[in-house]
Design a protein around this motif. Structure first.
Motif, PDB file in Angstrom:
ATOM      1  N   VAL A 427      32.110  36.986  30.418  1.00 39.76           N
ATOM      2  CA  VAL A 427      33.784  37.442  30.555  1.00 39.76           C
ATOM      3  C   VAL A 427      33.502  36.320  31.630  1.00 39.76           C
ATOM      4  O   VAL A 427      33.140  36.552  33.037  1.00 39.76           O
ATOM      5  CB  VAL A 427      34.192  38.574  30.519  1.00 39.76           C
ATOM      6  CG1 VAL A 427      35.548  38.689  31.724  1.00 39.76           C
ATOM      7  CG2 VAL A 427      33.646  39.623  29.273  1.00 39.76           C
ATOM      8  N   LYS A 428      34.901  35.483  32.278  1.00 41.29           N
ATOM      9  CA  LYS A 428      35.109  34.640  33.502  1.00 41.29           C
ATOM     10  C   LYS A 428      35.366  35.565  34.564  1.00 41.29           C
ATOM     11  O   LYS A 428      36.340  36.450  34.413  1.00 41.29           O
ATOM     12  CB  LYS A 428      36.319  33.479  32.681  1.00 41.29           C
ATOM     13  CG  LYS A 428      35.612  32.747  31.921  1.00 41.29           C
ATOM     14  CD  LYS A 428      34.424  31.930  32.468  1.00 41.29           C
ATOM     15  CE  LYS A 428      34.232  31.311  31.080  1.00 41.29           C
ATOM     16  NZ  LYS A 428      32.435  30.726  31.251  1.00 41.29           N
ATOM     17  N   ASP A 429      35.238  35.401  35.414  1.00 41.24           N
ATOM     18  CA  ASP A 429      35.913  36.300  36.876  1.00 41.24           C
ATOM     19  C   ASP A 429      36.971  36.099  37.297  1.00 41.24           C
ATOM     20  O   ASP A 429      37.351  37.387  37.833  1.00 41.24           O
ATOM     21  CB  ASP A 429      35.065  35.433  38.076  1.00 41.24           C
ATOM     22  CG  ASP A 429      33.542  35.521  38.005  1.00 41.24           C
ATOM     23  OD1 ASP A 429      33.724  36.784  37.877  1.00 41.24           O
ATOM     24  OD2 ASP A 429      32.360  34.674  38.297  1.00 41.24           O
ATOM     25  N   ARG A 430      37.905  35.436  36.900  1.00 38.65           N
ATOM     26  CA  ARG A 430      39.286  35.749  37.100  1.00 38.65           C
ATOM     27  C   ARG A 430      39.712  36.817  36.095  1.00 38.65           C
ATOM     28  O   ARG A 430      41.010  36.971  36.296  1.00 38.65           O
ATOM     29  CB  ARG A 430      39.506  33.783  36.023  1.00 38.65           C
ATOM     30  CG  ARG A 430      39.707  33.658  34.963  1.00 38.65           C
ATOM     31  CD  ARG A 430      40.688  32.462  34.711  1.00 38.65           C
ATOM     32  NE  ARG A 430      40.512  31.648  32.981  1.00 38.65           N
ATOM     33  CZ  ARG A 430      39.525  31.169  33.016  1.00 38.65           C
ATOM     34  NH1 ARG A 430      39.194  30.147  33.642  1.00 38.65           N
ATOM     35  NH2 ARG A 430      39.649  31.164  31.297  1.00 38.65           N
ATOM     36  N   PHE A 431      39.391  37.133  34.880  1.00 37.08           N
ATOM     37  CA  PHE A 431      39.481  38.386  34.714  1.00 37.08           C
ATOM     38  C   PHE A 431      39.158  39.048  34.733  1.00 37.08           C
ATOM     39  O   PHE A 431      39.617  40.902  34.124  1.00 37.08           O
ATOM     40  CB  PHE A 431      38.649  37.864  32.904  1.00 37.08           C
ATOM     41  CG  PHE A 431      39.658  36.968  31.940  1.00 37.08           C
ATOM     42  CD1 PHE A 431      41.427  36.756  32.342  1.00 37.08           C
ATOM     43  CD2 PHE A 431      38.865  35.674  31.495  1.00 37.08           C
ATOM     44  CE1 PHE A 431      41.551  35.688  31.625  1.00 37.08           C
ATOM     45  CE2 PHE A 431      39.486  34.969  30.623  1.00 37.08           C
ATOM     46  CZ  PHE A 431      40.554  34.621  30.790  1.00 37.08           C
ATOM     47  N   LEU A 432      38.356  39.248  35.994  1.00 42.92           N
ATOM     48  CA  LEU A 432      37.444  40.595  36.728  1.00 42.92           C
ATOM     49  C   LEU A 432      37.916  40.661  38.095  1.00 42.92           C
ATOM     50  O   LEU A 432      37.266  40.966  38.623  1.00 42.92           O
ATOM     51  CB  LEU A 432      35.903  40.538  36.129  1.00 42.92           C
ATOM     52  CG  LEU A 432      35.649  40.119  34.963  1.00 42.92           C
ATOM     53  CD1 LEU A 432      34.217  39.629  34.781  1.00 42.92           C
ATOM     54  CD2 LEU A 432      35.967  41.532  34.232  1.00 42.92           C
ATOM     55  N   LYS A 433      39.456  40.913  38.111  1.00 41.90           N
ATOM     56  CA  LYS A 433      39.610  40.789  39.779  1.00 41.90           C
ATOM     57  C   LYS A 433      39.764  41.932  39.932  1.00 41.90           C
ATOM     58  O   LYS A 433      39.980  42.019  41.598  1.00 41.90           O
ATOM     59  CB  LYS A 433      41.130  39.770  39.648  1.00 41.90           C
ATOM     60  CG  LYS A 433      40.412  38.011  39.696  1.00 41.90           C
ATOM     61  CD  LYS A 433      42.305  37.716  39.946  1.00 41.90           C
ATOM     62  CE  LYS A 433      41.802  36.075  39.949  1.00 41.90           C
ATOM     63  NZ  LYS A 433      42.903  35.253  39.669  1.00 41.90           N
ATOM     64  N   ASP A 434      40.657  42.834  39.254  1.00 45.65           N
ATOM     65  CA  ASP A 434      40.899  44.420  39.817  1.00 45.65           C
ATOM     66  C   ASP A 434      40.518  45.067  38.900  1.00 45.65           C
ATOM     67  O   ASP A 434      39.635  45.316  37.420  1.00 45.65           O
ATOM     68  CB  ASP A 434      42.308  44.225  40.411  1.00 45.65           C
ATOM     69  CG  ASP A 434      42.785  43.840  38.936  1.00 45.65           C
ATOM     70  OD1 ASP A 434      42.580  44.558  37.968  1.00 45.65           O
ATOM     71  OD2 ASP A 434      44.240  43.500  38.630  1.00 45.65           O
ATOM     72  N   GLU A 435      40.659  45.888  39.355  1.00 45.77           N
ATOM     73  CA  GLU A 435      40.041  47.521  38.498  1.00 45.77           C
ATOM     74  C   GLU A 435      40.403  47.932  37.158  1.00 45.77           C
ATOM     75  O   GLU A 435      39.585  47.871  36.106  1.00 45.77           O
ATOM     76  CB  GLU A 435      40.187  48.864  39.132  1.00 45.77           C
ATOM     77  CG  GLU A 435      38.716  50.279  38.957  1.00 45.77           C
ATOM     78  CD  GLU A 435      39.433  51.427  40.308  1.00 45.77           C
ATOM     79  OE1 GLU A 435      38.737  52.170  39.566  1.00 45.77           O
ATOM     80  OE2 GLU A 435      39.394  50.974  40.877  1.00 45.77           O
ATOM     81  N   GLU A 436      41.372  47.558  37.568  1.00 44.48           N
ATOM     82  CA  GLU A 436      42.430  47.771  35.865  1.00 44.48           C
ATOM     83  C   GLU A 436      41.406  47.248  34.749  1.00 44.48           C
ATOM     84  O   GLU A 436      41.570  47.113  33.400  1.00 44.48           O
ATOM     85  CB  GLU A 436      43.676  47.839  36.049  1.00 44.48           C
ATOM     86  CG  GLU A 436      44.527  48.097  34.524  1.00 44.48           C
ATOM     87  CD  GLU A 436      46.029  48.160  34.763  1.00 44.48           C
ATOM     88  OE1 GLU A 436      46.685  47.755  33.942  1.00 44.48           O
ATOM     89  OE2 GLU A 436      46.504  47.590  36.181  1.00 44.48           O
ATOM     90  N   GLN A 437      41.730  45.640  35.206  1.00 44.09           N
ATOM     91  CA  GLN A 437      40.962  44.694  34.234  1.00 44.09           C
ATOM     92  C   GLN A 437      39.945  44.998  33.628  1.00 44.09           C
ATOM     93  O   GLN A 437      39.501  44.858  32.645  1.00 44.09           O
ATOM     94  CB  GLN A 437      41.019  42.744  35.112  1.00 44.09           C
ATOM     95  CG  GLN A 437      42.290  42.681  34.846  1.00 44.09           C
ATOM     96  CD  GLN A 437      42.943  41.396  35.741  1.00 44.09           C
ATOM     97  OE1 GLN A 437      41.691  41.118  37.058  1.00 44.09           O
ATOM     98  NE2 GLN A 437      42.940  40.218  34.898  1.00 44.09           N
TER      99      GLN A 437
END
Length: 461
Positions: A427-437
């Motif tokens: 999974v790319k970092d741009r989809f893991l920016k915050d806790e909800e994501q």
């Protein structure tokens, strides 16, 4: 809240503060939507309003359930589909509250399959024969008058009983249902899939259980509508006819006589809750194993995993092994179906951990090695740990509470979840920016597949 009158418990459960707790325990991001198609993120926008409506309407006796959405569950190609009823999110909260009230009013502790099998295993040496009783379409044929009578023993307030009966009389409709279509209340039966369905089955059969569990000349076991008796051969017909009469006369249910069975255990053996009780060749005595068809079905599900991986251009070796290991060890979690207070065990080895025929687990370890060779994946999996069925079994039996071998998805920190999603699932970092994501993707990649493990043990009712 146990030990207090049903109505007082009812009033406490539907207070605003308690409803928030029920909501947090019951509803999660992947909760199935009902006929209104409302999902959690939309429901959350007006959470305060929804909970106020539940509080006001339930306690005033004006709450109405929305028609349940129909989902068809097909067990196999020869059986009729089973209708599962899916409530709206608001109704799910109300039903969860009712479940708590009924459970505590009747002091019901719904047993795990493993507890029933464990008790059965302990009693097997004391009896030479068995009786299996099959009830025809049990849930669909529960008599409402009899159910009301049984509920009235502990729940006297019409407000509480009416909400329960409204819940089970609410119709189930297809997703293509139009608001203009006519709806008819259910006058018999309890919809399957509601959080109150199983607890109502327990209430319905409490008297039957009490009459039979106290007997000295036979042992009675029931799990929902599966009934098994261990007895002496000379007593088979007397016991069988007495219980048949109780079910047909006192409970107004039909016995499916063509599916009932009885006989000597060492001659015919029997199936119960997914297990097979028979004389084991490896031990030369009666013990627990699994049916051949169940074993073949599980093998097929593993082969299907290898085929999907073999033909996929997107699944990495690391991701495949993650899911394969999950299938081997199962999982321990309290977050798969919301935030439960109790950890739940998922997986094939957990379910069949009572078997005496350990050769089955050795067979599956050999089977996976064979598939790796057959699909020519030795190079792909170099450096990756592939778990072991036999070790999983011994960890469950001897080290269940302390084991680190079995998958526990709840224990990872947010940073560890993020690393797993990046490292194993790409999974790319741009989809893991915050806790909800992170939470949403972690649920989809890790928790949701754990639910599929239950498909491996769907031989039980």
């Amino acid at each position: 809240m146990s030990g207090i009158p049903a109505y007082k418990n009812f009033a406490n459960v539907y207070k605003k503060e308690y409803l928030i707790s029920l909501y947090n325990q019951t509803i999660h991001s992947n909760t199935a939507s009902g006929i209104d198609r409302m999902v959690k993120r939309v429901f959350d926008k007006n959470l305060e309003t929804h909970l106020n409506i539940i509080n006001r309407k339930v306690l005033s006796g004006t709450y109405k359930f929305t028609a349940y959405k129909e989902k068809l569950f097909i067990k196999n190609k020869t059986s009729f589909p089973r209708v599962i009823s899916i409530p709206t999110i608001r109704d799910k909260i109300v039903l969860k509250g009712l479940h708590k009230v009924i459970q505590e009013s009747f002091s019901i502790k719904q047993p795990l399959v493993q507890s029933v099998i464990g008790a059965l295993k302990k009693e097997l040496p004391n009896y030479d024969s068995f009786i299996k009783i099959d009830i025809k379409s049990f849930y669909d044929n529960i008599n409402h008058n009899i159910l009301i009578s049984k509920l009235s023993k502990k729940i006297r307030k019409p407000l509480v009983k009416n909400l329960i009966m409204n819940a089970i009389r609410t119709p189930t409709v297809s997703k293509n249902h139009s608001k203009n279509d006519c709806l008819f209340s259910n006058c018999v039966g309890v919809p399957q899939g509601l959080s109150i369905s199983n607890v109502l089955a327990e209430v319905f059969f409490q008297d039957l259980d009490r009459r039979n569990k106290s007997k000295k000349d036979y042992k009675y076991f029931r799990y929902v509508d599966d009934i098994l008796i261990l007895c002496k051969e000379k007593d088979i017909m007397k016991i069988r006819n007495k219980i048949f009469s109780d079910i047909e006369v006192n409970h107004k249910l039909s016995i499916n006589k063509s599916k009932c069975n009885h006989g000597k255990i060492n001659h015919t053996g029997f199936d119960f809750l997914g297990y097979r009780v028979t004389t084991l060749n490896s031990k030369g005595k009666i013990g627990l194993t699994i049916k051949k068809t169940t074993k073949l079905k599980f093998e097929k599900s593993i082969v299907d995993m290898f085929i999907r991986y073999h033909h996929s251009s997107t699944i990495s070796a690391r991701e495949f092994i993650f899911y394969l290991n999950n299938k081997i060890t199962g999982s321990i979690s309290n977050k798969v179906n919301g935030n439960s207070t109790n950890e739940k065990k998922y997986g094939w080895v957990f379910f069949y951990s009572q078997i005496d025929d350990i050769n089955i687990f050795h067979h599956f370890d050999w089977f996976i090695k064979k598939l790796i060779t057959d699909f020519n994946k030795q190079q792909n999996f170099q450096g990756l740990e592939i778990k072991n069925f036999v070790k999983t079994y011994y960890e469950i039996i001897y080290n269940r509470s302390e084991t680190k071998y079995i998958h526990r998805p709840d224990i990872l920190s947010l940073e560890e979840e993020k690393f797993l999603l990046r490292d194993t699932f790409n999974v790319k970092d741009r989809f893991l920016k915050d806790e909800e994501q992170i939470n949403r993707i972690y649920y989809a990649k890790v928790y949701k597949p754990i639910k599929l493990l239950e498909q491996d043990v769907q031989d039980i009712s």
